[in-house]
Design a protein around this motif. Structure first.
Motif, PDB file in Angstrom:
ATOM      1  N   GLY A 136      -4.650 -12.631   3.353  1.00 27.81           N
ATOM      2  CA  GLY A 136      -5.179 -11.384   2.800  1.00 27.81           C
ATOM      3  C   GLY A 136      -4.586 -10.125   3.385  1.00 27.81           C
ATOM      4  N   GLY A 137      -3.403 -10.233   3.945  1.00 30.40           N
ATOM      5  CA  GLY A 137      -2.760  -9.043   4.473  1.00 30.40           C
ATOM      6  C   GLY A 137      -1.818  -8.413   3.461  1.00 30.40           C
ATOM      7  N   GLY A 138      -1.564  -7.138   3.624  1.00 35.03           N
ATOM      8  CA  GLY A 138      -0.575  -6.443   2.804  1.00 35.03           C
ATOM      9  C   GLY A 138       0.374  -5.711   3.730  1.00 35.03           C
ATOM     10  N   SER A 139       1.178  -4.835   3.172  1.00 37.59           N
ATOM     11  CA  SER A 139       2.066  -4.088   4.044  1.00 37.59           C
ATOM     12  C   SER A 139       2.204  -2.647   3.579  1.00 37.59           C
ATOM     13  N   LYS A 140       2.695  -1.836   4.496  1.00 41.04           N
ATOM     14  CA  LYS A 140       2.903  -0.403   4.239  1.00 41.04           C
ATOM     15  C   LYS A 140       4.317  -0.040   4.666  1.00 41.04           C
ATOM     16  N   ASP A 141       4.806   1.006   4.077  1.00 40.26           N
ATOM     17  CA  ASP A 141       6.054   1.541   4.587  1.00 40.26           C
ATOM     18  C   ASP A 141       5.761   2.215   5.924  1.00 40.26           C
ATOM     19  N   THR A 142       6.693   2.067   6.868  1.00 41.04           N
ATOM     20  CA  THR A 142       6.505   2.635   8.192  1.00 41.04           C
ATOM     21  C   THR A 142       7.500   3.772   8.384  1.00 41.04           C
ATOM     22  N   TRP A 143       6.978   4.952   8.600  1.00 39.39           N
ATOM     23  CA  TRP A 143       7.864   6.117   8.734  1.00 39.39           C
ATOM     24  C   TRP A 143       7.959   6.513  10.200  1.00 39.39           C
ATOM     25  N   PRO A 147      -5.241   4.964   6.665  1.00 36.10           N
ATOM     26  CA  PRO A 147      -5.835   5.116   5.336  1.00 36.10           C
ATOM     27  C   PRO A 147      -5.108   4.236   4.328  1.00 36.10           C
ATOM     28  N   THR A 148      -5.868   3.514   3.534  1.00 25.55           N
ATOM     29  CA  THR A 148      -5.314   2.517   2.633  1.00 25.55           C
ATOM     30  C   THR A 148      -6.028   2.603   1.296  1.00 25.55           C
ATOM     31  N   LEU A 149      -5.263   2.453   0.238  1.00 25.60           N
ATOM     32  CA  LEU A 149      -5.872   2.517  -1.092  1.00 25.60           C
ATOM     33  C   LEU A 149      -6.626   1.219  -1.362  1.00 25.60           C
ATOM     34  N   CYS A 150      -7.947   1.330  -1.556  1.00 26.19           N
ATOM     35  CA  CYS A 150      -8.804   0.162  -1.740  1.00 26.19           C
ATOM     36  C   CYS A 150      -9.559   0.317  -3.065  1.00 26.19           C
ATOM     37  N   ASP A 181       0.845  -1.184   0.000  1.00 31.59           N
ATOM     38  CA  ASP A 181       0.000   0.000   0.000  1.00 31.59           C
ATOM     39  C   ASP A 181       0.887   1.243   0.000  1.00 31.59           C
ATOM     40  N   VAL A 182       0.597   2.161  -0.919  1.00 30.79           N
ATOM     41  CA  VAL A 182       1.498   3.305  -1.103  1.00 30.79           C
ATOM     42  C   VAL A 182       1.303   4.418  -0.076  1.00 30.79           C
TER      43      VAL A 182
END
Lengths: 333, 490
Positions: free
Chosen positions: B479-486, B431-434, B88-89
Motif C-alpha cells: 500500500g505504498g506510493g511514491s513522490k517526486d523528491t526535490w 502532504p499527500t493527495l488522499c 502522488d503529485v
C-alpha cells in the motif's frame, strides 16, 4: 551504418524477427477474417469459413476443439482462443513477450503502442465480438498493426535490430502471400479443366482484397480478371508492396545490408544464396508457366524454402551452442 | 473548514485549508523552526491548485505510467498483473542544507561498509578486536565463502547502495536500514521527475531543482572505473532475471540509461574463465556485470544448482579477476538487520569519525539484554525479523492487538536470534493527495549512492509514502506510493 560497432545480442535478433513476423501475421489474419465475412462464399453461398482453416492448415487443431465449422466458432478460434497458437490473442501474447524482451532496444513510442495494443487484445472476450461487429474489430486490429509499422519505420534506430526486424517482416509476407494463393486458387479452381471457364469475379476479387491488392490490381487490369492475372499480380508485380517478388527483393536487400557488417558476411552467405535462387525461379517463369507446371507444387516449394531461410537464420545468428573460434573476440576481421 | 495549526502564516490556504499535522514533523508545513523561504515558495504555489485539478493531474499521471509500462508485476493465481506504483503529485522537498548533511552521511556510510566488507573477507581485524561478534558475521547466511581472500577492484564491494532514511518528530534524519545487495527503486526517482515536469510544469518553473538525469551516466562510469585492470573500453552489461521479474521495468530503464545490453543468464557464457555474451556475430567479451540477481542465483556451479537464471562458471571467472560483478557477492552481511545495530561502532572503528547520520536505537534479541528489554516492551517497539525485506513479518507493537502480541511473543522466544527491535519512530509526514483531500501521510527516503573511484549520491532519492492513514509501512507491496523528491540547489 558502421559495421562492428553494434553487436546485437542473439536473443534480441531473434525477438526482433519474431516481433515483426507476429505483427505481420496478425494484420494478415485480421484482413482475411474481414474479407471472408464479407466476400468469400462457398458453393452454398455461405461465407467460406473453412478456407481460412485450410490456409493456415488448422483443420486438425480446430476439429479437436469444435464440432462443426460455424462462423461463431471460427471467429472465436482465430480471435480469442489462446489455446490456438494461430489465434490473434495467442499471437498478441507472443508479440508482448518479444516486445518486452527487446524493450531496452526499441523506442519508447514503439513500446507504448505495443503495450497498449497487446493488453487490449489480451483482454478481448468472445462476448466483445458480436457477429455484426467483426469488421470493426478487424479494422482496429489492422490499424493497430499499421500504426506499429509506422512508428517503427519512424523511430527505430537503424542498426542490426532493425535488419532482423525487416527479415522477419519480409519473410512473413512471402509466407502469407503464397499460402493465400495456394489455397484460394484451388478452392476456386479445383480441377485443371476449369481454368478459362466462367468464373465468379467477386470470389477472385476477394483474394485480392485479402492481400489489400484489389484497387491496385484494378488500375493495372481494368478489363480482364482472370485467375492467371490475379495470381500473376500477387506473385510477380514489382510495384505491389505485398507481392512475393517485392517481399523477396526486400529480403535480399536486407540480407545484403546485414552481410555488409564485416563479420556477418560469412554467416549471411548461405541464406543469401537461397533467397537468390527463389528470386531467379520466380523471375524466370511466366505466371502461365507456373500454373501449367503446377501452382500448388510451386507454392509448397516456396514455403519450404522460406521455412529453411528461417532455420538457417536461427542457426547462423542464435545457435544453441555459440560458434567456436570466435570466443577470442577476433570474429571482426 | 477549520483553521489549521500551522506554524508559519498561510497566505493562500487553498488545498491546505484542512491540513492537520498533530504531532509529526511535516516536510512542508510543520518544520518546528519555521519554514525556509524556498519551501514557502513551493507551498504558496501548491496552494493555488484546486483539489479537482490535482486529481485530474493524478489520473493523467497514472494513466501515462500505465501506457508507458512503468509498472511492477504482481503475481497471483497464475495471473500476472501489471501495477502502477501510485504516484502522488505533491512533491517532497529537501533543502540544500539538509541535502548536504544527507550526502555526507551516506558517503561516510558507504565508505565504512566497503571497509567492513574488505576486512571481514580478509584480515577480520574487527572481529579480533571484538567490535562485532564473530558469530554474527561468519555464520551470517549472507556471508559468502567465495569472497574470502578475493581482492575486488578499488576495494569496492557495494557499487550501488540504497540507504533508507526516516525523520523523527524533531526532523532528525535517521538511517533505518542499508540496502547493499541489489537496491531497487531508482528508476522511479527519475521517471517521477519526468512525470512531474510533464504534468506540473507550473509548479517547478524557476525553482532551483537539482537534476536527477545523470544517474545512468554515473552508473556506467562507476562500473567502468572498477572494471578488471587493463581493459581499455570495458563492456558493461546489466544482468536481469528476465521479463517475468517484477522489477523488469527498472532493469530495462537502467540498461537503456547506461546504453548497455540487458542480458539474461542464458545470454552469457564462460569460456576459459572469461565471460562472453552471445551476439549475432558470435561471442563478445564482457567485463563488468551489474547484476539484478541475488547471489544464490548467479552461478549454478557455485550456488544453487537448480537455478536456471545464472551463468555456469561466473563465480570462478570473477574470482580470477576477469570480470567485475556489481554489487560484489556476499554484501548482504553489511545490510543485515542485526549487523545494522553495530554500524555506528563500525564507522568509528574504520574511519575514526562519529556517524554523520544517526541510526535508530536497536536491541538485538540474540543478546540476553536485548531480548529481555524487547519482551518487556513489546507494545512500544517495532520488532523485525532480520532476514526479511519488503516490510514483511514485522510487528508494530503500538498498533498490534493483544492476540498479535501474544503470537509474536511466542515466535520471538522460539527464535530470538532472528529478531531485532527498535522504538517506534514517529515518521515525518508530507502532504499527500488522499480521497478526502490533502492529508498528512508518512514518508521515508531512499537516496542512491554510486561508488567507483569515489562515491556520488544522486540528489534526491525515492520518497515512498504510506497511503493508508496512520500507516508507517511505505513498501510498494503493502500500500505504498511514491513522490517526486526535490532537492533544492540553494
Amino acid at each position: 551504418m558502421q559495421p562492428g560497432l553494434n553487436n546485437l545480442l542473439s536473443r534480441y535478433g531473434e525477438c526482433m524477427m519474431w516481433l515483426a513476423r507476429y505483427m505481420e501475421r496478425i494484420e494478415n489474419l485480421a484482413r482475411l477474417l474481414e474479407v471472408t465475412e464479407s466476400f468469400v462464399r462457398g458453393p452454398d453461398g455461405q461465407p467460406g469459413w473453412d478456407t481460412i482453416l485450410q490456409i493456415h492448415s488448422d483443420e486438425d487443431c480446430f476439429y479437436a476443439r469444435h464440432q462443426t465449422v460455424t462462423e461463431q466458432d471460427v471467429i472465436a478460434f482465430y480471435v480469442t482462443e489462446k489455446e490456438n497458437p494461430n489465434s490473434i490473442k495467442a499471437m498478441a501474447h507472443s508479440v508482448r513477450e518479444n516486445a518486452r524482451a527487446v524493450r531496452p532496444l526499441i523506442s519508447t513510442e514503439m513500446w507504448m503502442q505495443l503495450n497498449v495494443f497487446t493488453r487490449w487484445v489480451l483482454d478481448l472476450q468472445p462476448a466483445d465480438i458480436r457477429m455484426n461487429s467483426l469488421s470493426g474489430l478487424c479494422n482496429r486490429l489492422k490499424q493497430e498493426c499499421q500504426t506499429h509499422f509506422g512508428i517503427t519505420e519512424g523511430t527505430l534506430y537503424r542498426d542490426q535490430a532493425w535488419l532482423f526486424y525487416l527479415l522477419g517482416k519480409h519473410l512473413e509476407r512471402s509466407d502469407q502471400i503464397t499460402r493465400l494463393i495456394d489455397i484460394r486458387y484451388h478452392t476456386l479452381l479445383p480441377g485443371h479443366e476449369t481454368v478459362g471457364s466462367e468464373i465468379d469475379i467477386t470470389q477472385w476479387a476477394s483474394i485480392l482484397r485479402s492481400a489489400a491488392a484489389y484497387h491496385a490490381f484494378r488500375r493495372l487490369q481494368p478489363v480482364m480478371t482472370t485467375p492467371a492475372n490475379v495470381v500473376g499480380f500477387l506473385l510477380k508485380n514489382d510495384a505491389f508492396p505485398r507481392s512475393l517478388t517485392t517481399s523477396l527483393r526486400l529480403l535480399d536487400s536486407t540480407l545484403s545490408t546485414l552481410a555488409g557488417h564485416g563479420s556477418l558476411r560469412r554467416l549471411c552467405a548461405p541464406i543469401q544464396e537461397r533467397v537468390a535462387e527463389l528470386r531467379v525461379t520466380l523471375a524466370d517463369q511466366t505466371v502461365d508457366d507456373i500454373i501449367i507446371r503446377g501452382l500448388h507444387e510451386y507454392m509448397q516449394w516456396i514455403q519450404t524454402q522460406i521455412s529453411k531461410v528461417q532455420q538457417e537464420t536461427a542457426l547462423a545468428f542464435w545457435p544453441v551452442t555459440p560458434h567456436c573460434g570466435t570466443a577470442s573476440g577476433q570474429a571482426q576481421q | 473548514m477549520n483553521d489549521t495549526p500551522l506554524h508559519a502564516p498561510v497566505q493562500a490556504a487553498g488545498i491546505f485549508a484542512a491540513y492537520d499535522v498533530p504531532d509529526f514533523f511535516c516536510e512542508l508545513m510543520n518544520r518546528k523552526d519555521g519554514i525556509p523561504p524556498a519551501l514557502q515558495d513551493v507551498k504558496n504555489r501548491l496552494a493555488h491548485f484546486t483539489l479537482a485539478d490535482l486529481r485530474h493531474r493524478t489520473t493523467a499521471a497514472e494513466a501515462q505510467l500505465y501506457r508507458l509500462g512503468i509498472t511492477f508485476t504482481v503475481y497471483s493465481d497464475r495471473e500476472a498483473i501489471d501495477r502502477v506504483l501510485p504516484f502522488d503529485v505533491i512533491p517532497r522537498v529537501i533543502t540544500a542544507t539538509e541535502w548536504d548533511h544527507i550526502e555526507r552521511g551516506v558517503q561516510q556510510r558507504v565508505q565504512a561498509i566497503n571497509l567492513f566488507l574488505h576486512d571481514i573477507y580478509h584480515d577480520r581485524a574487527i572481529l579480533r578486536d571484538g567490535i562485532i561478534p564473530a558469530d554474527l558475521v561468519l555464520n551470517n547466511p549472507n556471508y559468502c565463502e567465495a569472497m574470502v581472500g578475493l581482492n575486488v577492484p578499488g576495494g569496492v564491494y557495494v557499487h550501488i547502495n540504497g540507504t533508507d532514511l526516516i525523520r523523527d518528530q524533531n526532523g532528525r534524519f535517521l538511517i533505518l536500514e542499508d540496502n547493499a545487495r541489489t537496491p531497487s527503486g531508482v528508476s522511479y526517482v527519475i521517471e517521477n521527475r519526468h512525470m512531474m515536469l510533464r504534468l506540473m510544469p507550473d509548479l517547478a518553473a524557476g525553482l532551483p531543482l537539482r537534476s536527477v538525469d545523470e544517474y545512468g551516466l554515473k552508473l556506467h562510469q562507476s562500473l567502468c572505473e572498477v572494471s578488471p585492470e587493463g581493459v581499455l573500453d570495458p563492456q558493461v552489461v546489466l544482468l536481469s532475471p528476465g521479463i517475468y521479474n517484477s522489477a523488469y521495468f527498472e532493469h530495462v530503464f537502467l540498461a537503456r540509461e547506461m546504453g548497455v545490453p540487458l542480458v539474461e543468464g542464458k545470454d552469457l557464457v564462460v569460456e576459459n574463465h572469461r565471460v562472453f555474451m552471445r551476439t549475432v556475430a558470435g561471442l563478445r567479451p564482457v567485463h563488468a556485470i551489474y547484476r539484478r540477481l541475488n547471489d544464490e542465483f548467479l552461478d549454478p556451479l557455485a550456488f544453487n544448482p537448480d537455478s536456471m537464471l545464472g551463468v555456469p562458471g561466473l563465480v570462478e571467472a570473477y574470482r580470477r579477476g576477469n570480470v567485475t560483478i556489481a554489487n560484489a557477492l556476499g554484501t548482504g552481511v553489511a545490510d543485515d538487520k542485526a549487523v545494522y545495530a553495530y554500524m555506528p561502532r563500525i564507522i568509528r572503528y574504520y574511519l575514526d569519525e562519529d556517524p554523520i547520520l544517526d541510526s535508530v536505537d536497536t536491541h538485538i534479541c540474540a543478546e540476553p539484554d536485548g531480548l529481555a528489554y524487547t519482551l518487556a516492551n513489546m507494545d512500544k517497539l517495532v520488532i523485525k525479523p532480520v532476514g526479511e525485506s519488503g516490510g514483511y513479518g514485522l510487528l508494530i507493537g503500538p498498533h498490534a492487538t493483544q492476540d498479535e502480541l501474544d503470537e509474536f511473543r511466542r515466535r520471538l522466544k522460539e527464535n530470538p536470534g532472528n529478531y531485532i527491535s527498535q522504538p517506534v519512530v514517529n515518521l515525518s509526514v508530507s502532504p499527500t493527495l488522499c480521497p478526502n483531500g490533502v492529508e498528512a501521510r508518512h514518508v521515508d527516503l531512499r537516496p542512491f549512492a554510486l561508488t567507483g573511484r569515489s562515491t556520488w549520491v544522486l540528489p534526491g532519492g525515492l520518497s515512498r509514502v504510506a497511503l493508508r492513514k496512520g500507516s508507517l509501512v511505505v513498501n510498494s507491496s503493502q500500500g505504498g506510493g511514491s513522490k517526486d523528491t526535490w532537492v533544492l540547489a540553494s
